[in-house]
Each structure stands twice: as C-alpha cells, then as structure tokens.
Design a protein around this motif. Sequence first.
Motif, short mmCIF file in Angstrom:
data_model
loop_
_atom_site.label_atom_id
_atom_site.label_comp_id
_atom_site.label_asym_id
_atom_site.label_seq_id
_atom_site.Cartn_x
_atom_site.Cartn_y
_atom_site.Cartn_z
N ARG A 198 0.84 -1.19 0.00
CA ARG A 198 0.00 0.00 0.00
C ARG A 198 0.88 1.24 0.00
O ARG A 198 2.02 1.21 0.44
N THR A 199 0.33 2.31 -0.54
CA THR A 199 1.05 3.58 -0.60
C THR A 199 0.20 4.68 0.02
O THR A 199 -0.94 4.86 -0.37
N TYR A 200 0.78 5.38 0.98
CA TYR A 200 0.11 6.49 1.64
C TYR A 200 0.81 7.80 1.28
O TYR A 200 1.99 7.82 1.00
N TRP A 201 0.02 8.90 1.32
CA TRP A 201 0.62 10.19 1.03
C TRP A 201 0.20 11.22 2.07
O TRP A 201 -0.60 10.94 2.96
N MET A 202 0.75 12.44 1.95
CA MET A 202 0.54 13.49 2.95
C MET A 202 -0.29 14.64 2.37
O MET A 202 -0.13 15.79 2.79
N ALA A 243 5.37 17.20 8.09
CA ALA A 243 4.31 18.00 7.48
C ALA A 243 4.81 18.60 6.17
O ALA A 243 6.00 18.88 6.01
N PRO A 244 3.94 18.76 5.18
CA PRO A 244 4.34 19.40 3.93
C PRO A 244 4.93 20.79 4.19
O PRO A 244 4.49 21.50 5.11
N GLY A 245 5.92 21.17 3.38
CA GLY A 245 6.56 22.46 3.54
C GLY A 245 5.72 23.59 2.99
O GLY A 245 4.65 23.36 2.39
N PRO A 246 6.17 24.83 3.18
CA PRO A 246 5.45 25.99 2.65
C PRO A 246 5.24 25.89 1.14
O PRO A 246 6.16 25.55 0.40
N GLY A 247 4.03 26.14 0.69
CA GLY A 247 3.73 26.06 -0.72
C GLY A 247 3.55 24.65 -1.25
O GLY A 247 3.36 24.46 -2.45
N GLU A 248 3.61 23.65 -0.38
CA GLU A 248 3.44 22.26 -0.79
C GLU A 248 2.12 21.72 -0.26
O GLU A 248 1.67 22.12 0.81
N ASP A 249 1.51 20.80 -1.01
CA ASP A 249 0.25 20.21 -0.54
C ASP A 249 0.42 18.76 -0.10
O ASP A 249 -0.55 18.10 0.27
N GLY A 250 1.65 18.24 -0.11
CA GLY A 250 1.92 16.89 0.36
C GLY A 250 1.70 15.79 -0.66
O GLY A 250 1.96 14.62 -0.38
N THR A 251 1.25 16.16 -1.86
CA THR A 251 0.97 15.15 -2.88
C THR A 251 2.21 14.34 -3.23
O THR A 251 2.13 13.14 -3.52
N ASP A 252 3.38 14.99 -3.22
CA ASP A 252 4.62 14.31 -3.61
C ASP A 252 5.23 13.50 -2.48
O ASP A 252 6.21 12.78 -2.70
#
Length: 240
Positions: free
Chosen positions: A166-170, A196-205
Amino acid sequence: MTRPGSDSRSRRRYLRAIAGLGGVSLAGCLNRDGPAAPTDVDAGEVDAESDDENATGSEDGNATGSEDEDTDGDADDADGDTGNESDTDGNESDADADEPADAEDPVHPDYETREVVVETPDGDALGSVTAAIADTDDLRELGLSDTESLPEDRGMLFVHGSVRNRTYWMRRMDFGIDIVFADADGVITEIHHAPAPGPGEDGTDQTYGGRGKYVLEVNYRWTEERGVSAADVLVFDPIE
C-alpha cells in the motif's frame, strides 16, 4: 363490574394515545453509502496497483489513509446511523446546552475507536493510543486531512480487507505523522516518519509505501520516542 366514570377515563386515555402518535418521527435512518465523501478530497488512498485509474491525478490517497486497490471486494460500512429521534413533546433537544462555551472539541467524535497498544514480541508494552477506526473507503480516503492537530494519546487505525503493498501520502496534512504498517496479526512491517508538507506544498509528492492490512498513524516521531520498531506488535480488540 365497571366502576362509575371508568368509561370516560378510558376514553380520555385513548384520545391521548391517538394524539401522541403525531409526535413520533423516524429514527436511525441507515446511510448505506457510509459517511459522505468530501466535495474536495483532502486526503485518502493512493492506489499503487491501479495506475490506470489514478493517472489523471485522482484524489484517491493520503498518508492519512492510502490503500492499494483491494480486489477482495470490501464493502463500505453500512451501519452509519444518521437519523435522530426528535423530542415527542415538541421541544428541540440541545445535546451541547450544558457544555461550557469554550469546551474543547473532542477528537473524531463520530468515529468508532479502539485502544491500540504497541508491544514487543515478548509482550512488553511500549506505548498506547486511542485510535479512530477508518474502515470504509470514505473514512480511509479522508484520513487525518481534516484534523488540525493530534494529541499524543490519539491516533487513527486504517483497516483494510487483506495484506498487500500500500502507498500512503501526505496530501493537505497540517502536521507530521508516523505511518506504521502491520500485517494481519498486527506485526509491524514498516515505519515511516512523515513530516508536514513544507510551505507552498500540498503533500501530494510525499508518498510512503509498506505492506500490511493495518496502518496506524500517530504523531510525528511517536514511535521513535517509545522505541517502537519493525517486528513489534499492534494489539487491539477485534474490529467487526
């Protein structure tokens, strides 16, 4: 023998009973689709084995609840009770009337929960959390993305139908978490520290993979602080 006046009293009781029927409403309506999916999905399940379906950027995954395609036909939980019984006296009930105005909102109040204890193979307890259970597609997809913060004694346990990769993302996470994969016996197979995702990031990567049937999410570095590692065991009451 009938007592004097008993006929009139019986008639009044009958009329009151008939009048009372008008105040009864349906309660416990069943929502067979489970919790309503958010219009703009913030987090959910990444399907590493169904790239054809997700190649267009499907919002179907999250480090707070990501799952490879489960072909064993898991059905959504059909036990969500959305109906509320109204006050038959015509008074509107207010469950929060006695709560202080500044009372802190409870964490995941609408979720079923389990106490999850992490133990060594020898049975020594390393730590425990009260975990909200995400065992339907909608709940796994939403995950922790709509949670602003997580107390140290709380977590979320994702329940899948079988053991698989399984693959999880943020995606759209507001805080960092540890992602703990475990097999059908609760034995930990993989642990990730996901910031946590950095500034300007949505965690998709930010994606994290592992193999398991269960995935426990707790606060960032929670496992490290308690010495939890692969081969330790998640122990909790059965989830039906």
